[in-house]
Design a protein around this motif. Structure first.
Motif, short mmCIF file in Angstrom:
data_model
loop_
_atom_site.label_atom_id
_atom_site.label_comp_id
_atom_site.label_asym_id
_atom_site.label_seq_id
_atom_site.Cartn_x
_atom_site.Cartn_y
_atom_site.Cartn_z
N UNK A 63 -44.74 -82.25 -9.71
CA UNK A 63 -46.07 -82.09 -9.14
C UNK A 63 -46.75 -80.86 -9.72
N UNK A 64 -48.05 -80.96 -10.09
CA UNK A 64 -48.75 -79.80 -10.68
C UNK A 64 -49.05 -78.72 -9.65
N UNK A 65 -49.30 -77.52 -10.18
CA UNK A 65 -49.69 -76.40 -9.33
C UNK A 65 -51.11 -76.58 -8.81
N UNK A 66 -51.48 -75.74 -7.88
CA UNK A 66 -52.85 -75.75 -7.36
C UNK A 66 -53.83 -75.12 -8.35
N UNK A 67 -53.34 -74.19 -9.19
CA UNK A 67 -54.18 -73.45 -10.13
C UNK A 67 -53.75 -73.73 -11.56
N UNK A 68 -54.70 -73.68 -12.48
CA UNK A 68 -54.36 -73.60 -13.89
C UNK A 68 -53.87 -72.18 -14.15
N UNK A 69 -52.71 -72.03 -14.78
CA UNK A 69 -52.14 -70.69 -14.99
C UNK A 69 -51.58 -70.56 -16.40
N UNK A 70 -52.12 -69.57 -17.10
CA UNK A 70 -51.61 -69.22 -18.43
C UNK A 70 -51.18 -67.76 -18.39
N UNK A 71 -50.07 -67.43 -19.06
CA UNK A 71 -49.53 -66.07 -19.08
C UNK A 71 -49.23 -65.56 -17.67
N UNK A 72 -48.75 -66.44 -16.79
CA UNK A 72 -48.32 -66.06 -15.45
C UNK A 72 -46.88 -65.53 -15.52
N UNK A 73 -46.38 -65.09 -14.39
CA UNK A 73 -44.99 -64.63 -14.29
C UNK A 73 -44.31 -65.44 -13.20
N UNK A 74 -43.03 -65.76 -13.41
CA UNK A 74 -42.33 -66.61 -12.43
C UNK A 74 -40.91 -66.12 -12.21
N UNK A 75 -40.43 -66.33 -10.98
CA UNK A 75 -39.04 -66.00 -10.65
C UNK A 75 -38.59 -66.93 -9.53
#
Length: 559
Positions: free
Chosen positions: A435-447
């Motif tokens: 399922x896609x995220x709610x926001x378009x995100x480029x150069x985000x950080x994830x953990x």
């Protein structure tokens, strides 16, 4: 010491002269001073003693002054040492060797004499002997001497040996016959720099072995010694199957209470072994590396990456830190030596530009803009995995439940910011959309937070920086916006989770601000990175406390 055959003619001459002088000493020829050790009178030459030891020099200079004033002097009182030890000390002063077959006990006695008379060469000679003769039966005594006389290298080697041989040590007569005060000092202080869960479990076995060696006289000490175990650093299975059912623990209400309290702790509340500290290792693109200790909020330099490639990603695989760099179509992988504070290059070859890296079991999954390369550090082998459905420049990646996730990014072919996410199946070598995220995100950080994926900030269409965050639940396949937003919108930030807190470091236009987040709370600004260089990637690793302590008080590099 160099062999006599390898010495230059001048070196051989000096060695022959020293041997000749020692023969003169033993025959009491030209001797002008005697060392009085108890009832024994050991001959020597003033000039040799004064030239070898500043302590002898000071003493003999003082006595020489008295002699000029008319007092007769040819004896120096030496107390607190065995005559044979002083004799061997003199042998070394004259020849650079000891005249007996050296034993551990004799080496330790010589270290005492060398320390008192400031004979560094003799001390080093004995330390070298002890280091190659470490055994379970003598290591505890050697460690105690090393600590007392500030023999740092010997102490480090002995501590390492002890922690690798705990099970064997608990069986030795030397350990089992130790006094309670000595056992207490061993377990309550910093002499055991244990870095593994198994080592902490072996501490319990050691306490139990000492008590049961003379159970009638020692059982009343068990409660106190049990308090020095690190239950919170042991596995729940070991605590339940071994400690909880142990006879000595069962008979002690206070011990049972400690065990019950530990079993009720969540994984986030558990501790690390006594010899390590959970730390955040951060790297900038230009290879500067430093660490942040969440427990005390301190910063320290680490050795700079040895590669000249731009650092693109960092990950932890089987407890080891790996930095992935890329420049001019060459990919490098460096491994960080946790004990020596040193980066070692283990791969340098042509390769595709990496964007992120995560680890699952013994493999590192290096995510490119379209594909994945699977690298195995054990043999430096690599294979190429399947391609993703989308081009993902500026994606972020995580591993959760043995699956790899490629999150967001920017599709430069379609000029489109992405809210889509793909998940990689390691067994079948295939990517699938979730399922896609709610926001378009480029150069985000994830953990990973709990059993969910937390994605922080980033940019929408590579333009607007975001301050919102969202969580993905793999069980329900649902993304939800986090109620708490960052204080500072940011992209290309470094992210790490330590215990129950998530930390975000720097990022574009962040001013080096650091924020932390705990589940159910707001993001909190906790300070700034004390360097001009902004880290772009981070990971959490257990650093040896010896290394952390050696780094204290340093000023961070700025460029």
């Amino acid at each position: 010491m160099a062999s006599e055959e390898s010495l230059s003619p001048g070196g051989q001459q000096r060695l022959q002269m020293l041997h000749a002088m020692n023969l003169l000493r033993k025959s009491q020829t030209f001797c002008d001073v005697f060392l009085m050790v108890g009832d024994r009178r050991i001959p020597a030459h003033r000039i040799v003693l004064a030239a070898s030891s500043p302590v002898f020099k000071a003493s003999l200079t003082s006595e020489l002054k008295r002699q000029k004033e008319g007092e007769v002097f040819d004896e120096v009182q030496v107390s607190d040492f065995d005559p044979d030890t002083i004799e061997e000390m003199l042998n070394f002063i004259y020849t650079g060797k000891v005249g007996i077959t050296l034993t551990c006990k004799k080496a330790l006695e010589l270290i005492l004499a060398a320390d008192y008379y400031d004979l560094e060469n003799l001390k080093e000679f004995c330390v070298a002997f002890l280091m190659i003769n470490l055994m379970p039966s003598n290591c505890l005594l050697i460690q105690m001497y090393a600590e007392r006389y500030r023999l740092n290298h010997l102490q480090e080697e002995t501590t390492y040996f002890i922690c690798k041989n705990l099970t064997s040590i608990w069986k030795t007569e030397e350990y089992l016959t130790m006094e309670f005060a000595e056992v207490k000092e061993l377990f309550s202080g910093d002499r055991l720099a244990i870095e593994t869960q198994k080592g902490e479990e072996e501490v319990f076995q050691g306490i139990k072995a000492w008590v049961q060696h003379d159970k009638e006289k020692r059982e009343h000490y068990f409660d106190e010694l049990f308090g020095y175990t690190r239950l919170t650093a042991m596995s729940s299975i070991y605590i339940w199957e071994t400690i909880y059912r142990d006879e000595l623990v069962s008979r002690s209400p206070s011990c049972r209470d400690l065990v019950t309290a530990t079993l009720n702790l969540s994984e986030e509340e558990r501790d690390e072994p006594r010899g390590i500290t959970e730390s955040v290792v951060l790297l900038s693109k230009n290879g500067l590396s430093f660490c942040y200790i969440p427990e005390c909020g301190s910063w320290s330099n680490l050795t700079r990456s040895s590669s000249y490639n731009t650092i693109r990603a960092v990950t932890v695989c089987e407890g080891q830190v790996f930095a992935i760099g890329w420049e001019n179509d060459r990919i490098t992988i460096e491994k960080f030596d946790l004990h020596k504070n040193h980066w070692v290059e283990i791969l340098d070859k042509e390769g595709t530009k990496p964007v992120a890296a995560v680890a699952v079991a013994d493999k590192i999954f290096i995510l490119n803009e379209r594909s994945v390369t699977i690298f195995k550090p054990a043999d430096s082998s690599s294979t190429h995995g399947a391609q993703m459905a989308s081009v993902r420049r500026g994606l972020c990646g995580v591993a959760l439940n043995d699956r790899v996730y490629a999150i967001g990014g920017y599709d430069s072919l379609q000029n489109l910011g992405l809210n889509t996410v793909e998940r990689y199946d390691l067994v079948n070598d295939e990517w699938m959309d979730i399922k896609p995220m709610n926001e378009q995100r480029c150069f985000a950080a994830a953990t990973v937070l709990g059993n969910k994926i937390l994605v922080v900030g980033g940019t929408r269409d590579c333009c607007l920086q975001l301050s919102n965050c969202e969580l993905y639940d793999p069980i329900t396949d649902i993304w939800s916006l986090l109620p708490a937003e960052l204080n500072v919108p940011r992209c290309e930030a470094a992210i790490a989770k330590s215990k129950n807190k998530v930390f975000v470091f720097g990022g574009t236009y962040s001013g080096g601000r650091v924020e932390s987040y705990e589940k159910g709370k707001e993001w909190k600004e906790i300070g700034r990175i004390p360097t001009k260089t902004t880290p772009t990637c981070a990971c959490v690793v257990l650093l040896p406390k010896k290394l952390v302590n050696s780094l204290k008080g340093q000023t961070l590099l700025c460029d």
